[in-house]
Design an enzyme around this catalytic site. Structure first.
Site, PDB file in Angstrom:
ATOM      1  N   ASP A  41      -4.108  29.956 -17.049  1.00  0.00           N
ATOM      2  CA  ASP A  41      -2.965  29.081 -17.317  1.00  0.00           C
ATOM      3  C   ASP A  41      -3.311  27.691 -16.798  1.00  0.00           C
ATOM      4  OD1 ASP A  41      -0.400  28.029 -17.676  1.00  0.00           O
ATOM      5  OD2 ASP A  41       0.283  28.780 -15.744  1.00  0.00           O
ATOM      6  N   LYS A  46       2.000  22.448 -18.545  1.00  0.00           N
ATOM      7  CA  LYS A  46       1.519  23.812 -18.720  1.00  0.00           C
ATOM      8  C   LYS A  46       1.297  24.159 -20.192  1.00  0.00           C
ATOM      9  CE  LYS A  46       2.222  25.782 -14.490  1.00  0.00           C
ATOM     10  NZ  LYS A  46       1.281  26.685 -13.812  1.00  0.00           N
ATOM     11  N   THR A 106      -3.465  27.429 -22.968  1.00  0.00           N
ATOM     12  CA  THR A 106      -3.486  28.654 -22.167  1.00  0.00           C
ATOM     13  C   THR A 106      -4.536  29.557 -22.807  1.00  0.00           C
ATOM     14  OG1 THR A 106      -1.112  28.424 -21.735  1.00  0.00           O
ATOM     15  CG2 THR A 106      -2.112  30.575 -21.258  1.00  0.00           C
ATOM     16  N   GLU A 148      -5.536  28.438 -13.401  1.00  0.00           N
ATOM     17  CA  GLU A 148      -4.802  29.486 -12.699  1.00  0.00           C
ATOM     18  C   GLU A 148      -5.366  30.825 -13.143  1.00  0.00           C
ATOM     19  OE1 GLU A 148      -0.517  28.966 -13.037  1.00  0.00           O
ATOM     20  OE2 GLU A 148      -0.564  27.540 -11.378  1.00  0.00           O
ATOM     21  N   ARG A 166      -1.469  19.186 -12.543  1.00  0.00           N
ATOM     22  CA  ARG A 166      -0.604  19.133 -11.349  1.00  0.00           C
ATOM     23  C   ARG A 166       0.129  17.816 -11.196  1.00  0.00           C
ATOM     24  NH1 ARG A 166      -0.028  24.403 -10.766  1.00  0.00           N
ATOM     25  NH2 ARG A 166      -2.007  25.452 -10.354  1.00  0.00           N
ATOM     26  N   ARG A 199       5.949  22.284   0.863  1.00  0.00           N
ATOM     27  CA  ARG A 199       7.151  22.200   1.710  1.00  0.00           C
ATOM     28  C   ARG A 199       6.902  22.562   3.171  1.00  0.00           C
ATOM     29  NH1 ARG A 199       8.692  24.434  -3.003  1.00  0.00           N
ATOM     30  NH2 ARG A 199       8.160  26.473  -2.208  1.00  0.00           N
ATOM     31  N   HIS A 231      -0.001  33.461  -3.581  1.00  0.00           N
ATOM     32  CA  HIS A 231      -0.054  32.176  -4.284  1.00  0.00           C
ATOM     33  C   HIS A 231       1.230  31.385  -4.054  1.00  0.00           C
ATOM     34  CE1 HIS A 231      -0.563  29.097  -7.293  1.00  0.00           C
ATOM     35  NE2 HIS A 231       0.543  29.489  -7.901  1.00  0.00           N
ATOM     36  N   ASP A 239       5.701  33.189 -18.405  1.00  0.00           N
ATOM     37  CA  ASP A 239       4.775  33.269 -17.282  1.00  0.00           C
ATOM     38  C   ASP A 239       5.578  33.476 -16.000  1.00  0.00           C
ATOM     39  OD1 ASP A 239       2.275  33.381 -16.174  1.00  0.00           O
ATOM     40  OD2 ASP A 239       2.070  31.215 -15.921  1.00  0.00           O
ATOM     41  N   GLU A 257      -4.593  25.445  -4.399  1.00  0.00           N
ATOM     42  CA  GLU A 257      -4.731  26.117  -3.111  1.00  0.00           C
ATOM     43  C   GLU A 257      -6.116  25.847  -2.499  1.00  0.00           C
ATOM     44  OE1 GLU A 257      -3.321  29.634  -5.512  1.00  0.00           O
ATOM     45  OE2 GLU A 257      -3.004  30.433  -3.497  1.00  0.00           O
ATOM     46  N   THR A 315      -0.519  33.040 -10.995  1.00  0.00           N
ATOM     47  CA  THR A 315      -1.801  32.951 -10.301  1.00  0.00           C
ATOM     48  C   THR A 315      -1.946  34.069  -9.279  1.00  0.00           C
ATOM     49  OG1 THR A 315      -1.603  30.567 -10.485  1.00  0.00           O
ATOM     50  CG2 THR A 315      -3.282  31.406  -8.970  1.00  0.00           C
ATOM     51  N   GLN A 348       2.887  17.721 -13.666  1.00  0.00           N
ATOM     52  CA  GLN A 348       3.883  18.696 -13.205  1.00  0.00           C
ATOM     53  C   GLN A 348       4.775  18.105 -12.106  1.00  0.00           C
ATOM     54  OE1 GLN A 348       2.081  22.433 -12.127  1.00  0.00           O
ATOM     55  NE2 GLN A 348       4.005  23.406 -11.547  1.00  0.00           N
ATOM     56  N   GLU A 405      -5.172  34.354 -13.811  1.00  0.00           N
ATOM     57  CA  GLU A 405      -4.032  35.235 -14.082  1.00  0.00           C
ATOM     58  C   GLU A 405      -4.430  36.434 -14.940  1.00  0.00           C
ATOM     59  OE1 GLU A 405      -0.310  33.683 -15.264  1.00  0.00           O
ATOM     60  OE2 GLU A 405      -0.604  31.715 -14.362  1.00  0.00           O
ATOM     61  N   TYR A 426       8.754  18.030 -13.311  1.00  0.00           N
ATOM     62  CA  TYR A 426       9.314  19.379 -13.253  1.00  0.00           C
ATOM     63  C   TYR A 426      10.720  19.489 -12.656  1.00  0.00           C
ATOM     64  CZ  TYR A 426       8.815  20.758  -8.332  1.00  0.00           C
ATOM     65  OH  TYR A 426       8.965  20.895  -6.991  1.00  0.00           O
ATOM     66  N   TYR A 441       5.461  34.240 -11.631  1.00  0.00           N
ATOM     67  CA  TYR A 441       4.973  33.512 -10.445  1.00  0.00           C
ATOM     68  C   TYR A 441       5.009  34.558  -9.342  1.00  0.00           C
ATOM     69  CZ  TYR A 441       5.325  29.485  -7.092  1.00  0.00           C
ATOM     70  OH  TYR A 441       5.151  28.537  -6.108  1.00  0.00           O
TER      71      TYR A 441
END
Lengths: 424, 424
Positions: free
Chosen positions: A233, A253, A257, A198, A237, A140, A131, A124, A370, A350, A240, A200, A244, A126
């Site tokens: 997907d 994840k 799927t 997600e 969260r 961040r 996104h 997968d 989001e 995504t 994750q 996708e 992660y 990104y």
């Protein structure tokens, strides 16, 4: 035009001819087929009739449980077989007289769709700038939204092939290690509280496998794209966030799927090519793809709660929103010499649409992360739920995609899944 | 004892009976076999003789190109088939008279080993406390060496199944995006400069697949371990540093993963069980494994340069150095409901031995990252190379493992690979 009748705006006209794998209550063996209008052309059955005489592909290729053998043929074979299908489904085809023996009602309750291929390796990416940027801002802040590598390579990770399921397969809310409160040091084992989707698209690699050490340029890679499917997907969260660092998403994840049952081919998508993204800074030569393009395919995501009979619209995105082309993703994947095999599947990541005046376009966001700003900004799903943040038990999520062509549509079918309660 | 003759310290006595897949120049079809002394018992050939009459397993299981069908049987089948093998290879077996028809010289140049299974999904863990700590010290310093999650769950990531190769397969030095100087903002595309090995063990999941949503406890999971193989998870450290944020290692790990040809079964390893690690803080109940154990199997890593005819000793480690048991790794993998299928493979992560007086024991370090302190502390490989940091073209790396039992040895064979120059 086809001897099979369907309205002008049907998602599966003769210009589409997507591949899938199905079974029926009467004939439970899974077998490959092609969607045409409200029917499936049973390729295994067709291959046993005199109509197969003109087929450029051996009958054995479709007398199997899935499309792997066809996917492993060469692009020229896919093209010549598409020409054969277009001819044999055409308005004056002699197949019309024998249609009952090879056309299966697609939407009948007795017809069931299955995974079209046995996915070897699943990767997968990104690759949606919007996104990645939106997620980065939430985690961040806007100054460091994108990581330093993001505009230089398609960031990706290896996913789990075993838990790829066909549309319509429900799955249990995952249970895993999460932090009860963000400042906790000790995790708890509990049902996921931040279950997300997600929106996708995935594509399926076909043709000859590459050898270990062999690199593909984007223009070589492009020929290997057998087809495209809608994909969800599903993502946990909270699991994750805890797991992660430093090796990436793992259990968050791999619990499920979902893909749509119909693989739409590049041949059907020719009219929907659009300009790829501008790359600033310029990409390294191994990724450079001057002939590259994206596809403009409007995608829609809808949710139905357990209390409702109807789906509510949640998001509208588009397959065109990847910063890297699918061919660039394959080229990057092979850069170190990693070999790629037919029936490998790669996801776009995504797909969110560009922001408006620096603010995310809420309707264009492909994940709840989001849309609900990490759960901090609930939104109205429909009259029944005004405080939507993350998925609840009983929620069904459906992704659909239909491109509007010149006098016809190209549909991708449905990618749907329902959240069951966590296993006790 | 066996009618097949071998010295007392042979790695493949009748107490071992590891499974593999081989071919010969005379009979190029790949087929399953069992190592016994300097021979391979050809299970496909044996299954076509009268000696198969007492076999508890159907002949069709071994009349295939790999071990997948056998791995998918139940643990009871593996046990009863081992008893059958022990009997038929025993000192008074009637097979002795027909030995020529079913025993193939294992070390002959005309005998070739192949991948024993078709790996479905491959997962690599990061379960050696010492390795994780050593790597953390080098990257983040001793205060933050371990990430907050490390002592709560076996950190892992999905790897690439396609590029798993059998011992003896050379591979090209990977080319990828790296930073020419650490402070650069713009990457270059160049051959990897920090090519590393990782001394690991992998295990193969067998028996029934789990269903989506099904969790396995460690005690349930343990029964699914079909066998163990030596593994080298070749790693491109400079590619990894640039690419791995935020989704983990991708191309830096997927260009080649080498496994040894022989799968050693838990039945053969019973005498080598040792106490598992103490877990402080205590693990969550779903990971708790009071009956859990590790295996004490000394592992050795040696390197031969292009200029040399002999291997130089570089590291001595042990399979026992995982903080989590293999059963806990499977249990964690299934925690969210991720389904696991027979012939899935999971790696332990680099196995480094405990430090001495807080200083890493150089001989016990399972990667060059640790041994050369990220390349900052060259070491002497042998008389020919006094400035070893990372792997050079032509270097061969060999991992071996032999457990010393009571009057016999249990060997794991060799996991060997050679670095070819980068593809231009």
């Amino acid at each position: 035009m086809s001897f099979v009748q369907y309205p002008a705006d049907h998602p599966f006209p003769i210009q589409n001819l997507p591949y899938g794998v199905f079974s029926t209550d009467e004939q439970p063996a899974t077998r490959p087929g092609v969607a045409i209008g409200d029917y499936i052309l049973d390729l295994a059955a067709l291959s046993k009739t005199a109509h197969w005489a003109k087929s450029p592909v051996d009958a054995s290729v479709f007398q199997t449980a899935n499309l792997d053998a066809f996917v492993a043929l060469e692009p020229e074979d896919w093209a010549s077989f598409r020409a054969f299908l277009t001819d044999i489904l055409g308005p004056s085809s002699t197949l019309k007289a024998d249609a009952d023996a090879v056309l299966v009602p697609r939407t009948a309750k007795s017809t069931h769709m299955h995974l079209p291929i046995r996915v070897g390796d699943y990767t997968d990416f990104y690759a949606s700038y919007e996104h990645a940027f939106n997620a980065g801002v939430l985690i961040r802040g806007p100054e460091n939204a994108l990581q330093p590598n993001w505009k230089h390579l398609p960031v990706g990770y290896h996913g789990r092939a075993s838990s790829i399921v066909i549309s319509g397969t429900p799955f249990h809310r995952p249970t895993g290690q999460i932090l009860d409160k963000p400042t906790d040091k000790q995790p708890i084992f509990a049902p996921c509280r931040k279950l997300d989707y997600e929106l996708e698209t995935a594509f399926i690699y076909g043709g000859s496998p590459t050898k270990l050490g062999q690199r593909l340029s984007p223009s070589e890679a492009r020929k290997h794209i057998f087809g495209l499917v809608l994909m969800n997907d599903w993502s946990a969260r909270d699991i994750q966030t805890w797991e992660y660092v430093p090796l990436g998403p793992f259990l968050s994840k791999n619990f499920c799927t979902t893909i749509a049952p119909w693989i739409v081919t590049p041949a059907a998508l020719e009219p929907f090519k659009v300009k790829q993204y501008e790359h600033e800074p310029a990409l390294l030569p191994y990724l450079d793809d001057p002939e590259g393009y994206n596809y403009a395919i409007p995608l829609q995501l809808d949710i139905k709660t357990a209390e409702s009979d109807t789906y509510s619209h949640v998001a509208t995105s588009d397959m065109r929103h990847t910063y890297y082309t699918f061919a660039q993703m394959i080229a990057h994947h092979s850069a170190t010499g990693c070999n790629i095999r037919p029936s490998d599947m790669m996801g776009s990541g995504t797909l969110s649409v560009p922001s408006i005046d620096d603010a995310p376009n809420d309707d264009g966001l492909g994940s709840l992360l989001e849309r609900s700003r990490l759960g901090r900004k609930p939104f109205a799903l429909n009259d029944q739920r005004t405080d939507m943040t993350w998925l609840r038990d009983g929620d069904s999520v459906r992704i659909t995609g239909v491109a509007k062509g010149d006098g016809y549509n190209i549909g991708f079918g449905e990618c749907e899944g329902t959240v069951l309660p966590a296993v006790a």
